[in-house]
Design a protein around this motif. Structure first.
Motif, short mmCIF file in Angstrom:
data_model
loop_
_atom_site.label_atom_id
_atom_site.label_comp_id
_atom_site.label_asym_id
_atom_site.label_seq_id
_atom_site.Cartn_x
_atom_site.Cartn_y
_atom_site.Cartn_z
N UNK A 193 -2.21 -83.83 -36.98
CA UNK A 193 -2.44 -85.35 -38.47
C UNK A 193 -3.28 -86.78 -37.82
N UNK A 194 -4.32 -87.02 -38.04
CA UNK A 194 -4.49 -87.88 -37.60
C UNK A 194 -3.88 -89.08 -38.45
N UNK A 195 -3.11 -90.45 -38.04
CA UNK A 195 -2.48 -91.41 -38.76
C UNK A 195 -3.76 -91.99 -39.47
N UNK A 196 -4.42 -92.53 -38.75
CA UNK A 196 -5.43 -93.73 -39.17
C UNK A 196 -6.28 -92.94 -40.63
N UNK A 197 -6.88 -91.41 -40.02
CA UNK A 197 -7.81 -91.13 -41.15
C UNK A 197 -6.90 -90.35 -42.23
N UNK A 198 -6.01 -89.64 -41.92
CA UNK A 198 -5.33 -88.52 -42.51
C UNK A 198 -5.26 -87.56 -42.85
N UNK A 199 -6.58 -87.45 -41.66
CA UNK A 199 -7.57 -86.14 -41.98
C UNK A 199 -5.44 -84.79 -40.81
N UNK A 200 -5.95 -83.96 -41.79
CA UNK A 200 -4.63 -82.41 -41.38
C UNK A 200 -4.87 -81.74 -41.45
N UNK A 201 -4.38 -80.52 -40.36
CA UNK A 201 -4.24 -78.83 -40.37
C UNK A 201 -2.91 -78.22 -39.84
N UNK A 202 -2.94 -77.48 -40.02
CA UNK A 202 -1.63 -76.78 -40.62
C UNK A 202 -1.69 -75.33 -41.00
N UNK A 203 -1.53 -74.82 -40.13
CA UNK A 203 -0.96 -73.48 -39.40
C UNK A 203 0.38 -72.81 -40.93
N UNK B 29 -4.34 -74.38 -43.80
CA UNK B 29 -5.31 -76.19 -44.30
C UNK B 29 -5.89 -76.58 -43.76
N UNK B 30 -6.90 -77.25 -44.44
CA UNK B 30 -7.65 -78.33 -43.45
C UNK B 30 -7.56 -79.60 -44.36
N UNK C 200 8.10 -76.77 -55.12
CA UNK C 200 7.24 -76.45 -54.92
C UNK C 200 5.54 -76.53 -55.23
N UNK C 201 4.25 -76.68 -54.99
CA UNK C 201 3.38 -77.56 -55.95
C UNK C 201 2.53 -76.55 -56.06
N UNK C 202 1.15 -76.92 -57.08
CA UNK C 202 0.09 -76.76 -56.90
C UNK C 202 -1.22 -77.40 -56.67
N UNK C 203 -1.58 -77.17 -55.09
CA UNK C 203 -3.12 -77.88 -54.92
C UNK C 203 -4.59 -77.85 -54.99
N UNK C 204 -5.11 -78.63 -55.56
CA UNK C 204 -6.76 -77.89 -55.55
C UNK C 204 -7.68 -78.48 -54.83
N UNK C 205 -8.05 -77.53 -54.42
CA UNK C 205 -9.53 -78.02 -53.61
C UNK C 205 -9.31 -78.98 -51.99
N UNK C 206 -8.10 -77.94 -51.58
CA UNK C 206 -7.93 -77.78 -50.02
C UNK C 206 -8.75 -76.46 -49.51
N UNK C 207 -8.84 -76.86 -48.20
CA UNK C 207 -9.93 -75.86 -47.66
C UNK C 207 -8.96 -74.90 -46.55
N UNK C 208 -8.93 -73.33 -47.00
CA UNK C 208 -8.65 -72.80 -45.86
C UNK C 208 -9.09 -72.52 -44.61
N UNK C 209 -8.66 -72.62 -43.62
CA UNK C 209 -9.57 -72.25 -42.97
C UNK C 209 -8.93 -70.23 -42.17
N UNK C 210 -9.89 -69.69 -42.34
CA UNK C 210 -9.06 -68.83 -42.24
C UNK C 210 -10.28 -67.28 -41.21
N UNK C 211 -10.24 -66.11 -40.99
CA UNK C 211 -10.87 -65.39 -40.00
C UNK C 211 -11.95 -64.69 -40.64
N UNK C 212 -11.56 -64.09 -42.42
CA UNK C 212 -13.01 -64.05 -43.01
C UNK C 212 -13.22 -65.31 -44.13
N UNK C 213 -15.07 -64.42 -44.58
CA UNK C 213 -14.96 -65.80 -45.82
C UNK C 213 -14.78 -64.54 -46.96
#
Length: 486
Positions: free
Chosen positions: A400-410, A431-432, A473-486
């Protein structure tokens, strides 16, 4: 050094360790005098004394591959005047070393003078036992546990090809001395068991890992039900991964599992709520106090008072009693977590979050146990509401970047959700997103909060400290999933 201090209170026990044991090179009266003189005219500061014992045992393929035991001790002396800090440390607890340190930190004064801030309030709270976990069981018992885990896992499934298990135990004793003579002590046990299982099928290998621990007796690790659960969970995750298919990529709805997935909350949001980042205006949350930063219903707290939890402290490393700080309430930003320096400069009260890795480091505002409180939804309702999405049950690493808040989690364990049902397990999902955006994308909050099993270590400014995380448990909308297939 003799550390058998069972039955003594924290102050008496640490007096024995630092001042009264045979061969001690520093008298308590000298420590008080040198500290008072060094901090004369300062606004804050303290002498931090520490003794620590650590043991690590690791087994791989039925063989003990490493065994270590280490003791360390030392002091850190800090002076604070305005925003300036003087700090010196030594691994020799002696009158001569402390005098040299005092000369160094006194240079901050530079002809100036101020009024010393009041010392922290005292507390009689005790969150964990004084018992040294390394003295409750013998070495043979701890090694035997690792061998039991290896045999148990291999006997459960013929697909198991490798078992790795480790035990880490720690006993830390600290005393904090201030210029006005106040002395605060704490004795902190910490244990952890980790199990990794590797399975193979048709030439494909996958692994699963599970760990647990906390500030309690090592005897809890030896309980059959506890270590078998760890081995079973590691194997279950490995077998799930064995059947997993490549994760799809794209924007989709996400259901986050309870417990350890709270690491996303810790990294993407929690660091941005630490006092130093907000005082310096480098956090995405700076200047947002009193404003909406998360969806309605989202309440986030940092609580260092939870008994036996990995992130809990009776007092922090400045001597301030641990507390429960509400940082976000019903989606509104209400508070930051603070050490003494940043709290004073921001005109607020310290929250008991001044933490340091050891005597060789200065304290910083750090999280303890960070968690989101419960809502009203059920996990089943969340899953049924998703047409196509991802159920991320558990996480591995992240950035995570503290200043921008951008994150990537596996995600270490994840499944597809299709037409409201959990279907195939997937691998390689990440999750991006952005922390601020993610908090406003929460649309459903589960009714049951879970804490992580006791495995977290947080890094900041080169320092690592034990922490806890938790969430429903949480439901979140509009997150980007990075994967290996389209």
């Amino acid at each position: 050094m003799q550390t058998h201090v069972a039955g003594l209170g924290p102050l008496a026990a640490t007096d024995h360790l630092f001042f009264e044991r045979s061969g001690a090179l520093l008298a308590r009266e000298d420590a008080e005098t040198i500290t008072r003189t060094a901090l004369d005219g300062m606004e804050d500061g303290e002498l931090f004394l520490e003794y620590r014992e650590t043991e690590g045992l690791a087994l791989d393929d039925g063989v003990i591959r490493s065994a270590s035991f280490n003791t360390s001790s030392g002091f850190g002396l800090r002076s604070v005047l305005g925003e300036e800090t003087g700090f010196a440390h030594s691994d020799e607890i002696s009158s001569s070393s402390l005098k040299r340190a005092a000369e160094t930190v006194s240079a901050v004064r530079n002809g100036r003078s101020a009024i010393m801030s009041p010392s922290p309030r005292s507390t009689n709270a005790r969150l964990y036992s004084d018992v040294n976990p390394l003295q409750e069981t013998d070495f043979v018992q701890r090694v035997g546990l690792l061998s039991q885990i290896d045999a148990y896992a291999r006997g459960k499934d013929s697909r198991v090809v490798q078992v790795m298990a480790s035990i880490a135990s720690e006993w830390q004793a600290v005393q904090i001395m201030r210029a006005d003579g106040q002395r605060v002590a704490d004795i902190r046990p910490l244990v952890r068991l980790n199990v990794t299982v590797v399975v193979e099928k048709d030439g494909r290998r996958e692994s699963g890992t599970y760990g647990f621990g906390g500030r309690y007796s090592v005897t809890r690790l030896l309980e059959d039900e506890a270590w078998r659960k760890a081995a079973d969970e590691a194997m279950r995750t490995a077998l799930v991964n064995l059947d997993a298919r490549p994760a799809p990529a794209g924007e989709m709805e996400i259901v986050l599992g309870a417990g350890w997935p709270g690491i996303l909350l810790h990294e993407a949001v929690g660091h941005g709520l630490e006092g130093d980042f907000n005082r310096k205006k480098t956090s995405m949350f700076a200047d947002l106090m009193g404003k909406r930063v998360a969806s309605p219903g989202v309440t986030v707290v940092d609580d260092g008072t939870l008994p036996d939890r990995r992130g809990s402290l009776t007092v922090d490393d400045e001597g301030t009693p641990s507390g429960r700080t509400v940082m976000i309430e019903d989606g509104i930003l209400t508070g930051f977590i603070q050490d003494r320096l940043n709290a004073r400069l921001m005109g607020v009260a310290p929250t008991g979050n001044g933490r340091r890795q050891s005597y060789a480091y200065m304290p910083l505002p750090r999280m303890t146990n960070t968690l989101m409180l419960a809502g009203e939804a059920s996990t089943d309702d969340m899953i049924r509401s998703v047409k196509r999405g991802l159920y991320a049950v558990n996480f591995g690493g992240g950035q995570v970047d503290i200043t921008s808040g951008k994150f990537v989690f596996a995600a270490s364990e994840a499944y597809m959700i299709e037409d409201g049902k959990v279907t195939a397990p997937v691998r390689g999902a990440t999750l991006i997103g952005n922390g601020a955006d993610a908090m406003t994308s929460i649309s459903m909050i589960g009714s049951e909060v879970q804490m992580d099993p006791g495995i977290g270590t947080c890094g900041k400014a080169g320092q690592g400290v034990p922490v806890g995380v938790g969430q429903p448990t949480l439901k979140m909308t509009g997150l980007t999933v990075g994967g290996t297939t389209a």
